[in-house]
Design an enzyme around this catalytic site. Structure first.
Site, short mmCIF file in Angstrom:
data_model
loop_
_atom_site.label_atom_id
_atom_site.label_comp_id
_atom_site.label_asym_id
_atom_site.label_seq_id
_atom_site.Cartn_x
_atom_site.Cartn_y
_atom_site.Cartn_z
N CYS A 194 0.81 -1.21 0.00
CA CYS A 194 0.00 0.00 0.00
C CYS A 194 0.84 1.27 0.00
O CYS A 194 0.43 2.28 -0.55
CB CYS A 194 -0.92 0.01 1.22
SG CYS A 194 -2.17 -1.29 1.20
N ARG A 240 -4.57 6.43 -1.41
CA ARG A 240 -4.96 5.01 -1.40
C ARG A 240 -5.26 4.54 0.02
O ARG A 240 -6.27 3.87 0.26
CB ARG A 240 -3.85 4.16 -2.01
CG ARG A 240 -4.17 2.67 -2.00
CD ARG A 240 -3.04 1.84 -2.56
NE ARG A 240 -3.42 0.43 -2.66
CZ ARG A 240 -2.64 -0.51 -3.16
NH1 ARG A 240 -1.44 -0.20 -3.60
NH2 ARG A 240 -3.06 -1.76 -3.21
#
Length: 294
Positions: A194, A240
């Site tokens: 991530c 994100r």
């Protein structure tokens, strides 16, 4: 009964395989085929470095686009000695990487082998023709684990801190402990995929590909955009993480870890692309005004 069309196709492929280019391709696959298989079944199968096959496909496309330029250089421009030296160095790096299980050396050897072949047949002018595809291939090479571990930790901590602070400022009950974000009754671990080095590495590749396609003339503008891709990648990773936190908070942990987790990856690239286009537009305006004043 056999199909005549299929027989013609097989005959054509066999004929092409006997050409110099066909023999080079077969030799390349014989050498690096096991490497590609190893990558496909290990690091490329992970979330962190799943961009490898895409980078490889784009690199092949970039090389194919430059084939006419290479052909037009002629056949008497090669540098066999220099090409042989670089090719041999590539072989040495490959053997060391393959025998010692050093993934980045084994995969990275293909850059030297390809460069050696091009120099051998087309000289340094040929190498100049494929310099960007050759450089772009760097992004398909798995990064050394020690480097990834050393850089990813601080990156994840920074992304987590900014994302949690931004969400807290928006009124969400977010708390942070290291790279663990707590929102409501849920806890989320910010993983390497991530917000790690590999993620930023992939976005850097996206930005450089965009620069190559638009092909701006000004060196200063290209350098400015290349440098700004780094903070753009950082911001995209923050977005994100924020999306994942919001999805988990509003729709539950299953949504955050299921389909929406993959969707957040698409958001990452979309945000990065929009930011790159926006920054490029701003740079265009700024450099036009600067040129008008000078």
């Amino acid at each position: 009964m056999t199909n005549p069309g299929r027989q013609d196709l097989v005959a054509t492929l066999l004929a092409e395989a006997r050409t110099p280019l066909g023999l080079l391709v077969l030799g390349w696959l014989a050498l690096f085929g096991p490497t590609y298989y190893s990558l496909a079944t290990t690091v490329w199968a992970s979330d962190e470095q799943g961009h490898g096959p895409i980078i490889m496909a784009v690199s092949i496309w970039l090389l194919w686009r430059r084939r006419e330029l290479l052909i037009n250089l002629g056949s008497n421009v090669g540098r066999p000695v220099w090409g042989g030296v670089v090719f041999a160095l590539g072989w040495l790096v490959y053997l060391i990487g393959r025998s010692q299980f050093i993934g980045f050396a084994e995969a990275g050897a293909q850059l030297l082998v390809l460069a050696g072949l091009v120099i051998f047949f087309k000289g340094f002018r040929g190498l100049n023709v494929i310099k960007f595809p050759l450089f772009f291939m760097l992004f398909m090479i798995p990064l050394p684990p020690d480097l990834v571990g050393a850089v990813t930790g601080p990156l994840k901590a920074a992304v987590s801190a900014v994302a949690s602070q931004a969400l807290y400022s928006l009124g969400y009950p977010v708390a942070r402990s290291g790279v663990i974000l707590s929102v409501g009754q849920y806890q989320l671990l910010v993983a390497d995929a991530c917000a790690g080095l590999n993620s930023m590495f992939t976005l850097e590749a996206l930005g450089l590909l965009y620069m190559n396609i638009v092909n701006h003339v000004g060196f200063a503008r290209n350098m400015a955009l290349a440098v700004l891709i780094v903070p753009i990648s950082f911001i995209a990773n923050i977005v994100r993480v924020m999306v994942l936190v919001l999805v988990t908070y509003h729709f539950g942990d299953a949504a955050g870890q299921g389909f929406m987790h993959g969707f957040a990856g698409m958001v990452l690239f979309l945000v990065a692309l929009v930011l790159i286009l926006s920054v490029d537009k701003v740079l265009d305006i700024a450099f036009r005004r600067w040129e008008a004043r000078s």
